[in-house]
Design an enzyme around this catalytic site. Structure first.
Site, PDB file in Angstrom:
ATOM      1  CB  THR A 121      -0.933   0.003   1.227  1.00  0.00           C
ATOM      2  OG1 THR A 121      -0.142  -0.342   2.369  1.00  0.00           O
ATOM      3  CG2 THR A 121      -2.073  -0.964   1.063  1.00  0.00           C
ATOM      4  CB  CYS A 255      -3.554   0.810   8.304  1.00  0.00           C
ATOM      5  SG  CYS A 255      -1.921   1.305   8.779  1.00  0.00           S
TER       6      CYS A 255
END
Lengths: 878, 100
Positions: A121, A255
């Site tokens: 990510t 996150c």
């Protein structure tokens, strides 16, 4: 024959060995770098990262097809520029911190070789962040990139490495595993390689778990599932704006980004309307069902990684429905039991759940539902103006970062919206299986060496403020500015006429209240009786006239009279450290206490001690605090003229024990030594004469003064082993305290003059000098003529000192015999069988007695047992 | 072979490349060498690798190389680098990695 698979495995091991070796050599060389050299390298790396931010973002996007290029650029800048601004002035080499109050210096030491796992990510920003952080902390780093992002991650590593090398960094301090189908296997090999010192794992749960299972120290991160509570006191428009900024950042790949909103029902319609107004799509129930089916993997019940970082429009299309072009976020109401809803999980994509709640408790509870659905320890958010609400939320939620009134994703990164450490690695504490809840940064990449300076305590000396000492000094009572004193005394003192003497000496018109109900050893019931009486009379002062028990009781009565809410059990606690006791006494007392001793022994008139019998437990409670010190002590030997011979002897031996123990105490000082020595001399001079001529006021006066001097010594230096044994023995066999002290005196003197089996650990006592102190006593008592030798005690040998101490012991023996004072248990008439059966419990009690804490040697229990045995037989001249 | 060094060579303050004197000596002689670190206060990765190399070469020729006057900063670099032949010259026998 070696199979191709085995060859491949050997090859992987060889590659791992090469990477680990070059990283190890670099970490060894890095240890020599100065702060200036390090900072130059860090700056060069940061500039290189800033210059390559766009290139690396594009490379990451084209390789992973996740997120948004423009946001990835921003992430690269946060990981370089923001990080640099935070760390550039922070020391990471040598002395990095001096804790002045604690007298501790902190020194930085690199961790060594770090194996860094990086995620798909944030493939470039994480590499930038970790590379710069490692350079700043002089660590080597080997990157293990995510297979789907290896090219972009490794390119970032190479760009930063080249910049570092060009500015003098050690060769090989950054390296990386090349992209290959065996990348994962090579990572596994490195995870357990002997040259890896730490695994710094940022990435998928499986990799983080593998890192933690490797047996190496690991800095891991946990998975997130950020609940955000929107309280009714929140500002609606800024709240929605912040959440949209945050959740759309890199298409939700961060996150810490918002996963489920918990909205107070009062403002829910306005909040949802604002989301809609700003380009978000509010999904219908059937669309939510369709979304849940593709966003969440039905088998693992976790998010579908194929949709991570994709756009809202793409995700809706994949689910089977259309949304307007440029839709920012898909909002889904999670109806029913939120804990059972598929979409309660983490969704690193622009899909955002929400629930409405009708009160604060439900709001926090629903936030906890989300928090504990896979996100403990990570991040949470709250929008509210009400500080109390924010406090309640903060106390309840289990998150390393609680972001208030700001976006959780960019807020969690640190540096832009707040002063959290800039990071791409979010520690989640034990909630996420991590060792820290920090925004992991340079502080986590250092071994901090702490060099505490040895404590140098200032020696304080406290005693009773006013001391009047001379026969007839009782007349000082006339000068007291008191109106209605409370006179505490004993039956015996009443019989001896002391109370009348006191009353006669009081100023005119003073109306005393008398309490003379004290027996030998008062207990709490006696304190209660006294308190009832003093409260009724509303007295302004206390006059205690009597022996140690009377004065001790008066100290306790005054304490509870001034502070009735005190709890005895909380202030009578045994402690190890005399300077930092865990009992808290009041700072000051208002009722004046005048202590008038009628025995020459305890010194209670000048000590901060008070002893009270606990009948329920058959032990004595000790209270110790300077607050207990009387205000005035009147040392009038006239009051001792009628003291019976046995009490005169016992109390004098108590005072002699005080002086001998204070002299060698680990808390002794030049101040207490002088008092102890003179007390000893006076006792040895005066007691035999007093025993022959009890009414000789000169020697009674010397003895009375000696007890007070010894009291001042123990009041500041405390006592030792002899008292610990005497307390225990006296309590079991009901032996007067002074007498109990005398039977152990020669045993403990011999024991304490020997090099201890175990020294007493006291930071203020730099060396064991008990034998020298005894020699000093020998000298002060003028025993040289008896020995007929001359010795300079500072230079003589241990053997010579032992001879002098033997002479001291002989002197004490002879003195006791002259006074007809028992020196052993047998001399008290106690049968050995009866004595022996109690020794185990006596040993236990002695060991736990606070008096032992300042003894020069720290005896083992077996030593104490042997001392009890030694103290039994009739004493012979040493 | 005796343990007495026949040649003492002083290392430079920064050891970052081969020292020619030693290279030549290893080629032309077969007696013991003592490397004096008295002036050496910084060593690079290349320097460590070169030290390792000459120690291996010396071993193969049964030449004994000894170190003297190592400063703590350099000694710590050796300890961290865990290069077996270097640590052996420093007196270690085994357990080159730290253990607990």
């Amino acid at each position: 024959m070696v199979s191709s698979l085995e060859k491949s495995e050997i090859n992987l091991h060889n590659k791992a060995n090469f990477l680990a070796r070059q990283a190890r050599l670099a970490s060894a060389v890095f240890i020599q770098y100065s702060q200036a050299q390090v900072d130059k390298i860090v700056k060069a790396m940061t500039i290189a990262a800033i210059e390559s931010a766009q290139l690396l973002a594009q490379k990451a996007y084209s390789e992973t097809r996740m997120g948004v290029v423009e946001d990835k650029i921003l992430k690269n800048l946060v990981a370089s520029e923001f990080l640099y601004n935070q760390v550039k002035d922070k020391p990471t080499v040598g002395e990095i911190n001096i804790l002045v109050d604690e007298n501790i210096v902190e020194i930085a030491e690199p961790l060594g070789v770090i194996l860094a796992l990086t995620p798909v990510t944030n493939p470039t920003s994480t590499v930038i962040f970790k590379s710069i952080a490692c350079a700043k902390t002089r660590n080597s780093i080997i990157f293990s990139p995510h297979l789907m992002a290896a090219d972009s991650s490794n390119l970032a590593a190479k760009i930063l490495y080249d910049a570092a090398i060009a500015n003098g960094a050690p060769k090989g301090f950054i390296s990386w595993i090349e992209k290959s189908p065996r990348l994962r296997r090579q990572t596994e090999i490195l995870m357990t390689h002997s040259d890896i010192d730490l695994i710094f794992a940022t990435g998928g749960t499986q990799m983080v778990k593998a890192a933690h299972s490797s047996g190496k120290p690991a800095l891991g991160v946990g998975s997130g599932n950020t609940p955000v509570y929107i309280h009714k006191s929140a500002d609606i428009k800024p709240t929605v704006n912040d959440i949209i900024i945050s959740k759309t950042f890199d298409n939700g790949t961060e996150c810490p980004s918002e996963q489920t909103l918990i909205i107070d029902v009062e403002i829910a319609p306005a909040i949802i309307a604002e989301f809609k107004h700003l380009g978000c799509y509010i999904c219908q129930d059937n669309e939510i069902e369709m979304l849940a089916n593709i966003v969440v993997d039905s088998r693992s019940r976790s998010m579908n990684y194929k949709l991570v970082g994709q756009s809202a429009v793409f995700i809706a299309n994949q689910a089977g429905f259309n949304v307007p072009e440029n839709t920012k976020i898909l909002l889904c109401e999670l109806k029913g039991n939120i804990q059972q809803h598929k979409l309660i999980v983490e969704k690193l994509m622009p899909v955002l759940g929400y629930v409405t709640v009708d009160n604060l408790n439900n709001g926090i509870n629903r936030a906890l539902d989300v928090n504990y659905a896979g996100g403990t320890g990570h991040t949470s958010g709250i929008f509210a103006k009400d500080e109390q609400v924010i406090k309640l939320f903060t106390n309840s939620i289990n998150a390393g970062r609680i972001i208030v009134n700001s976006p959780t994703s960019i807020g969690g990164l640190g540096g832009m919206y707040n002063n959290l450490n800039t990071t791409l690695s979010f520690g989640c504490g034990t909630g996420g299986g991590n060792i820290t809840t920090d925004n992991v940064g340079i502080k986590n990449l250092l071994n901090i060496k702490r060099q505490p300076q040895r404590k140098n305590f200032s020696v304080s000396f406290k005693t009773t403020k006013q001391i009047y000492s001379n026969p007839g000094s009782l007349s000082y009572l006339k000068e007291l500015a008191i109106k209605n004193p409370f006179i505490i005394s004993s039956h015996n003192a009443m019989k001896r006429g002391f109370i009348n003497q006191v009353i006669e000496k009081l100023p005119p018109l003073v109306l005393p209240t008398i309490f003379a109900e004290i027996n030998n050893e008062p207990d709490w019931s006696c304190v209660e009786k006294a308190l009832a009486k003093i409260k009724q009379a509303n007295c302004d002062s206390i006059i205690a006239i009597g022996g140690g028990s009377v004065i001790d009781l008066a100290k306790i009565v005054r304490l509870f009279y001034d502070h009735p809410n005190l709890n005895l059990s909380e202030i009578a606690i045994s402690f190890l450290d005399f300077r930092h006791r865990m009992c808290e006494f009041p700072e000051a007392l208002t009722t004046k206490l005048i202590a008038i001793p009628t025995t020459s022994g305890t010194g209670s008139e000048v000590t901060p001690f008070a002893v009270l019998k606990d009948n329920s437990k058959h032990l004595k409670l000790s209270l110790i605090d300077e607050t207990l010190l009387p205000d005035v002590a009147i040392i009038d030997a006239n009051l001792t003229l009628s003291l019976p011979q046995n009490i005169t002897k016992d109390t004098a031996f108590d005072a002699l024990t005080h002086s001998l123990e204070a002299l060698v105490s680990t808390f002794s000082s030049d101040y207490t030594d002088g008092l102890a020595l003179e007390a000893m001399r006076l006792i040895i001079e005066a007691l035999p004469k007093v025993l022959i001529e009890p009414t000789n006021i000169i020697y009674r006066h010397k003895l009375h003064n000696a007890a007070t001097l010894a009291g001042m010594a123990i009041g500041n230096a405390s006592v030792g082993l002899n008292h610990a044994m005497a307390h225990s023995f006296g309590a079991v066999f009901d032996i007067p305290h002074g007498l109990a002290n005398s039977v152990f005196l020669l045993t403990t003197l011999a024991y304490n003059s020997q090099i201890p089996n175990k020294f007493m650990a006291q930071s203020n006592y730099p060396q064991w000098i008990a034998d020298l102190k005894y020699v000093r006593a020998f000298e002060y008592l003028g025993l040289y003529p008896e020995l007929k030798i001359s010795v300079d005690y500072t230079n003589e040998s241990f053997e010579t000192r032992q001879k002098l101490i033997l002479a001291l012991r002989q002197k004490i023996y002879d003195f006791a015999r002259v006074c007809n004072q028992p020196l052993s248990i047998e001399e008290l008439g106690i049968a050995f069988a009866d004595y022996e059966k109690h020794i185990p419990s006596l040993v236990q009690a002695t060991f736990m007695d606070m008096s032992l804490r300042t003894n020069p040697g720290y005896p083992f229990m077996k030593d104490i047992y042997n001392l009890y045995i030694d103290a039994y037989p009739k004493r012979k001249r040493p | 072979m005796t343990q007495t060094p026949e040649k003492v060579i002083s290392l430079p303050s920064i050891l970052d490349k081969p020292v020619n004197d030693i290279e030549k000596y290893l080629v032309n002689n077969d007696c013991n060498l003592l490397l004096d670190f008295i002036n050496c206060n910084f060593i690079t990765v290349d320097g460590i690798e070169w030290l390792e190399e000459i120690l291996v070469r010396a071993n193969s020729k049964s030449i004994k190389i000894m170190f003297a006057n190592i400063q703590p900063d350099i000694y710590k670099v050796f300890k961290i680098s865990r290069i077996e032949v270097i640590l052996k010259v420093c007196g270690a026998t085994q357990n080159f990695a730290p253990f607990c």
